[in-house]
Write an enzyme that holds these catalytic residues in place. Sequence first.
Site, mmCIF file in Angstrom:
data_model
loop_
_atom_site.group_PDB
_atom_site.id
_atom_site.type_symbol
_atom_site.label_atom_id
_atom_site.label_comp_id
_atom_site.label_asym_id
_atom_site.label_seq_id
_atom_site.Cartn_x
_atom_site.Cartn_y
_atom_site.Cartn_z
ATOM 1 C CG ASP A 39 -10.029 -14.828 -3.325
ATOM 2 O OD1 ASP A 39 -11.276 -14.800 -3.284
ATOM 3 O OD2 ASP A 39 -9.344 -13.910 -3.820
ATOM 4 C CB ALA B 77 -4.666 -6.054 3.676
ATOM 5 C CG ASP C 271 2.416 -0.662 5.522
ATOM 6 O OD1 ASP C 271 3.283 0.130 5.950
ATOM 7 O OD2 ASP C 271 1.683 -0.405 4.545
ATOM 8 C CD GLU D 148 -3.343 2.846 9.455
ATOM 9 O OE1 GLU D 148 -3.344 3.748 8.571
ATOM 10 O OE2 GLU D 148 -3.185 1.646 9.180
ATOM 11 C CG HIS E 91 -1.216 2.759 5.691
ATOM 12 N ND1 HIS E 91 -2.498 2.821 6.160
ATOM 13 C CD2 HIS E 91 -1.303 2.213 4.439
ATOM 14 C CE1 HIS E 91 -3.334 2.341 5.238
ATOM 15 N NE2 HIS E 91 -2.621 1.965 4.192
ATOM 16 C CB ILE E 92 5.210 3.056 3.639
ATOM 17 C CG1 ILE E 92 5.809 1.719 4.098
ATOM 18 C CG2 ILE E 92 5.400 4.132 4.690
ATOM 19 C CD1 ILE E 92 7.330 1.753 4.251
ATOM 20 C CB ALA F 89 0.484 3.612 -1.963
#
Length: 529
Positions: free
Chosen positions: A170, A231, A256, A261, A279-280, A282
């Site tokens: 990073d 991400a 994910d 999509e 894409h779960i 959240a």
Amino acid sequence: MPKVWIADKMSGRAIEVFKAHGIEVDYRPGLSDEEKLAIAADYDGIAVRSSTTLKGPLLDAAKRVKVIGRAGIGVDNVDVETCSRRGTVVMNTPFGNTITTAELAVAHIVAAARMIPQASASTRAGLWEKNRFMGMELTGKKAGVIGAGNIGAIVCDRLKGLHMSVHVYDPFISDERAAAMGVTKVATVAELAALVDVLTIHVPLLPATRNLIDADILAAMTPGSIVVNCARGGIIDEKALYDACKSGHLRAAALDVYEQEPARENPLFELDNVSFTPHIGASTDEAQENVAVQIAEQMSAYLLTGVVTNAVNVPSLSVEEQRLLAPYLLLAERMGSFLGQTMRPGYSRMTVHLEGHAASINRKPLINAMLQGLLSQSMEEVNAVNAGMLARERGIELVESARENADNFATLIRLQVEGDEGMRCVSGTLFDEKRARLVSFDTCDVEVAPAGNLIFLQNEDRPGVIAAIGAILAAANINIGDFRLGRREDTSNAVALIQVDTAPDETVLAELAKLPNVLMVRFAGLGDI
């Protein structure tokens, strides 16, 4: 009394929060387009998730709306530009899903290491294939985390709890911050990939991160390693991932998120050593309650007191403050942007000193504008509202000082940034309270407008340097608009600020860097003023 429409399905806690603040609220999700158009003009605020799209006719119909709240991170379903133009504040809840998404990534890592999805399907089919599902123990292995922001930092902490050694790429965290987190910072993605047994991604999808994990990076990974992406789709080249998993070079992968999509068809679905979720990141009860409560609190505060939190389009300023600060904000943002482009990331401290008239104005928007310019070069959705929070998350210490007496200028701002590359400083002023100028770089007095294409060059003060620079730029058909020089105090070194009509490419910059007596060359594109 303000009135809010909750237009999408949301935790009932949002209704409770609005009512507790004395705000009238209608919970009406799932309406048809015609029904939405019929009621949109009745509300001061609209709260949405991802189902309702506030663009075009529906946004036009919401003539009374003062604030739009997105219970989540992305605001793709809101026309932010139009909202900004008409003075509507757009808020989101960028940190309500952090723990949930981090936990999903760790769950995918464990599941991939122990082949849990495949073993579950086999057992359900009555096969009892114990010998087939020989897993990998995570204790003592090396984990690689790309992106150590809010989510990535939680993942690092959880992986340390599994007794893995954690290595991080990073560029926006300093060595000091990495040490405080108990992780090892590495210089490049390629170095990280070659080092670790598990690689997990926690950065936004930007032009710089699209296909960040490509065929070369995957080939550099240790045979038998694992890749996880919770991400954004597009950060991993899915064709390269397919090849690496099909060949057996990678033990496993878990996704994910996807390039396209909803992902109803994907060649990766053919592979037994890749596992998937839709894409779960959240999708937990706790996360959905968190974002519902947060957006209700934020919208209530704005409607009742004018306080702005997590806005994506406007700073928290009154009309009079905005008028007074506008030229200062431009100067401050350009100073931060200049250092952000001419100094490599990994910042640990930002020091801001104000003199003269600048010492008497509202300091916070000014500092946030500097941080916005500094951090926005490679970070997603950095604005004057969230820049301070993002800096704190990355362990950047902020030091402020001011004095009303000024030396050479009626108003002066000095910005100093320290980090892995050392220290760099730039100062700026306003002439006639409106014309922004940069007036010094480190200890050199050099005046230039903070605009256009700037080549920043440090060199030993020797004859022939200027001529050599001009020759290289001329050969590249780059016209010089302005050439400013300054000498460093008490040294034999000098700096040059060269304003050019067209941006130089990396080849030209590399040629300049190779010149005798040239110590450093950087480029900053600052736009018009």
